[in-house]
Design a protein around this motif. Structure first.
Motif, PDB file in Angstrom:
ATOM      1  N   UNK A 137       0.836  -1.203   0.000  1.00  0.00           N
ATOM      2  CA  UNK A 137       0.000   0.000   0.000  1.00  0.00           C
ATOM      3  C   UNK A 137       0.865   1.245   0.000  1.00  0.00           C
ATOM      4  N   UNK A 138       0.584   2.158  -0.892  1.00  0.00           N
ATOM      5  CA  UNK A 138       1.254   3.457  -0.880  1.00  0.00           C
ATOM      6  C   UNK A 138       0.733   4.256   0.308  1.00  0.00           C
ATOM      7  N   UNK A 139       1.381   5.366   0.561  1.00  0.00           N
ATOM      8  CA  UNK A 139       0.941   6.250   1.641  1.00  0.00           C
ATOM      9  C   UNK A 139      -0.528   6.668   1.430  1.00  0.00           C
ATOM     10  N   UNK A 140      -0.881   6.944   0.173  1.00  0.00           N
ATOM     11  CA  UNK A 140      -2.257   7.336  -0.148  1.00  0.00           C
ATOM     12  C   UNK A 140      -3.259   6.239   0.212  1.00  0.00           C
ATOM     13  N   UNK A 141      -2.964   5.002  -0.174  1.00  0.00           N
ATOM     14  CA  UNK A 141      -3.889   3.898   0.090  1.00  0.00           C
ATOM     15  C   UNK A 141      -3.986   3.636   1.593  1.00  0.00           C
ATOM     16  N   UNK A 142      -2.853   3.731   2.269  1.00  0.00           N
ATOM     17  CA  UNK A 142      -2.830   3.478   3.719  1.00  0.00           C
ATOM     18  C   UNK A 142      -3.634   4.508   4.496  1.00  0.00           C
ATOM     19  N   UNK A 143      -3.705   5.724   3.958  1.00  0.00           N
ATOM     20  CA  UNK A 143      -4.341   6.787   4.745  1.00  0.00           C
ATOM     21  C   UNK A 143      -5.834   6.935   4.444  1.00  0.00           C
ATOM     22  N   UNK A 144      -6.398   6.014   3.676  1.00  0.00           N
ATOM     23  CA  UNK A 144      -7.841   6.059   3.401  1.00  0.00           C
ATOM     24  C   UNK A 144      -8.610   5.974   4.718  1.00  0.00           C
ATOM     25  N   UNK A 145      -9.732   6.657   4.783  1.00  0.00           N
ATOM     26  CA  UNK A 145     -10.493   6.590   6.043  1.00  0.00           C
ATOM     27  C   UNK A 145     -11.484   5.427   6.050  1.00  0.00           C
ATOM     28  N   UNK A 146     -11.713   4.844   4.869  1.00  0.00           N
ATOM     29  CA  UNK A 146     -12.588   3.678   4.779  1.00  0.00           C
ATOM     30  C   UNK A 146     -11.892   2.623   3.922  1.00  0.00           C
TER      31      UNK A 146
END
Lengths: 311, 311
Positions: A109-118
């Motif tokens: 997971x990239x930083x973007x994918x990891x930081x998803x709220x859902x």
């Protein structure tokens, strides 16, 4: 805010009484992403091989899906499934499964994918689902799907993973198999005891049922005269349901909102089965979604009126 | 105003994972009558043998059911059915069927039974159902149930009979088998082309669906933690549904009213399965019926709210 889905990306070959497709875009992460894309930005995490090309990416991009975390495995081939449906579209037969690059999949997971709220953990090995869950530490709502294979071969790991999520979405027969409770209400209670505050039992052509601490909610499937291909309906349901949750702040996330989310899940699934693979949802409009939600409300509602009953 | 039901009166022996009964009051006409008795006076037309005694009559009389047209065949024995349910209560196995006096049954309706304004033709041979229909010439609403036996051995007669009634109530699998349409919406449309303006597809533990000229209505079953014995649930559904119709004048009989009737059918069926045979419905109160209808409305309703969707 955004949604991350981790799961399979596939080519499917499907035969139904209404026609056939030899090679069409599919996979749980793809079906989920297209459905959830009506509500929020979706990041897809999953592996593809050299046979996955611009045409396939274009279908996802056209709906604003973020494909940066689709992992291209050089020299590999994309997951392939071949199946057949008879006149009773509730029953399907798998003719061929080629895991290919999906067999060695370790989600990155990239930083973007990891930081998803859902986050939606589509149907993959439960140890991998738990790894992903741990990486998405900021997520406020994580849901999980699974299947009989993991119930039968990795039940302990699956139960441990279920303990780390907010919502379990399973077929009703799988929920009863997993919990070893033939009664659905008891099965849902047992699953809730493991951790999730929301349990959704998908019932195929019959609809879906939801269990939360505020109680039960049941919704029939949307009635359709023409069902072409049920492949991916469950993942589209999850996409509509979880997408709707993602579109609302945490403070609004109560039983009432989840009932509405069930309606959106039901509607997205109903469109999905109207054509092969992702073809219908890929050309779906938001007006069509809204109209069918209105219709669904009308055809499932009765208004109580007092009647004199005899004791 | 009153309701007439023509069908079987039986002794059932039932084994489930939760217990057994060696000989309990049953039969489609009995289950229907007890459920419909909450709404109107019910006349039962059906045959019994010497083994049918005061105790059995008392159960019906206690709910105000008119038993004058229960035909006592001297020297005969009452219809007997023995069946078994496994952990999945949707599947049942018939172990023994003794038609006894039911095998020679020719319905004889008194003037009272003939003049009912609402009639339920429970599952008997379709030629007999048609004879009864012809006798009840004043009826404003006639409904019919059937089963796979008649679909497979007397399909033409059954279709002719369906052409003489207002409402067809069948299990969904039977409706699809009868019409040779695997899709439920098309199956209902074909059955409506034969005559009835209302089609109800019973879906067991999943609920029920209704089709009228004003459209579709779907309702999940009432969720229960404890299901003891499903025998008679379909007839109790019919009793609640048709009883509700009987309790209202013809001028009010629209789609909305039939949706409410579906709720009462669902509730009566849900109580029926909570204990063996007629035991639960025999001790049911009208307050319990009303309470569960209110609950059913709450747990099947979602309130639409606008959401910004992405195109």
């Amino acid at each position: 805010m955004s949604v991350t889905v981790v799961g399979s990306i596939a080519f499917d070959a499907v035969m139904t009484p209404f026609g056939a497709r030899e090679r069409m875009l599919g996979g749980s992460a793809v079906h989920f992403a297209l459905a959830a894309s009506f509500f929020d930005t979706v990041h897809v995490v999953g592996p593809v091989g050299d046979d996955f090309g611009e045409q396939e990416y274009a279908v996802l991009r056209a709906r604003g899906v973020n494909v940066d975390d689709i992992e291209h495995v050089r020299g590999g081939r994309t997951f392939f499934w071949r199946g057949e449906y008879g006149w009773d579209l509730n029953e399907r037969r798998t003719l061929d499964t080629q895991l290919n690059v999906f067999g060695e999949f370790r989600p990155k997971l990239s930083e973007h994918s990891r930081s998803a709220d859902v986050v939606f953990l589509a149907n993959i090995q439960p140890d991998l689902q738990r790894e992903v869950r741990a990486q998405c530490s900021a997520a406020r709502f994580v849901a999980l799907d699974s299947m009989n294979l993991w119930i039968e071969t990795a039940r302990d790991s699956l139960i441990e993973t279920i303990g780390c999520v907010d919502c379990l979405i399973l077929n009703d027969a799988e929920l009863r198999e997993l919990t070893r409770e033939p009664n659905l209400v008891r099965a849902a209670r047992r699953a809730r005891d493991w951790g999730p505050r929301v349990i959704v039992a998908k019932q195929g052509a019959y609809g879906a049922a939801m269990f939360t601490d505020e109680g039960f909610f049941g919704l029939p499937a949307f009635p359709l005269e023409t069902v072409i291909d049920p492949t991916g309906a469950g993942d589209c349901f999850a996409g509509g349901f979880i997408g709707y949750v993602a579109a609302h702040p945490d403070g609004e996330l109560d039983h009432e909102l989840l009932c509405r989310a069930m309606a959106y899940g039901t509607v997205l699934a109903s469109y999905n089965v109207e054509d092969f693979g992702v073809e219908r949802v890929a050309r779906l409009t938001s007006d069509e979604v809204s109209e069918r939600v209105t219709d669904l409300q009308r055809i499932t509602r009765f208004i109580e009126k007092p009647v004199a009953l005899r004791n």
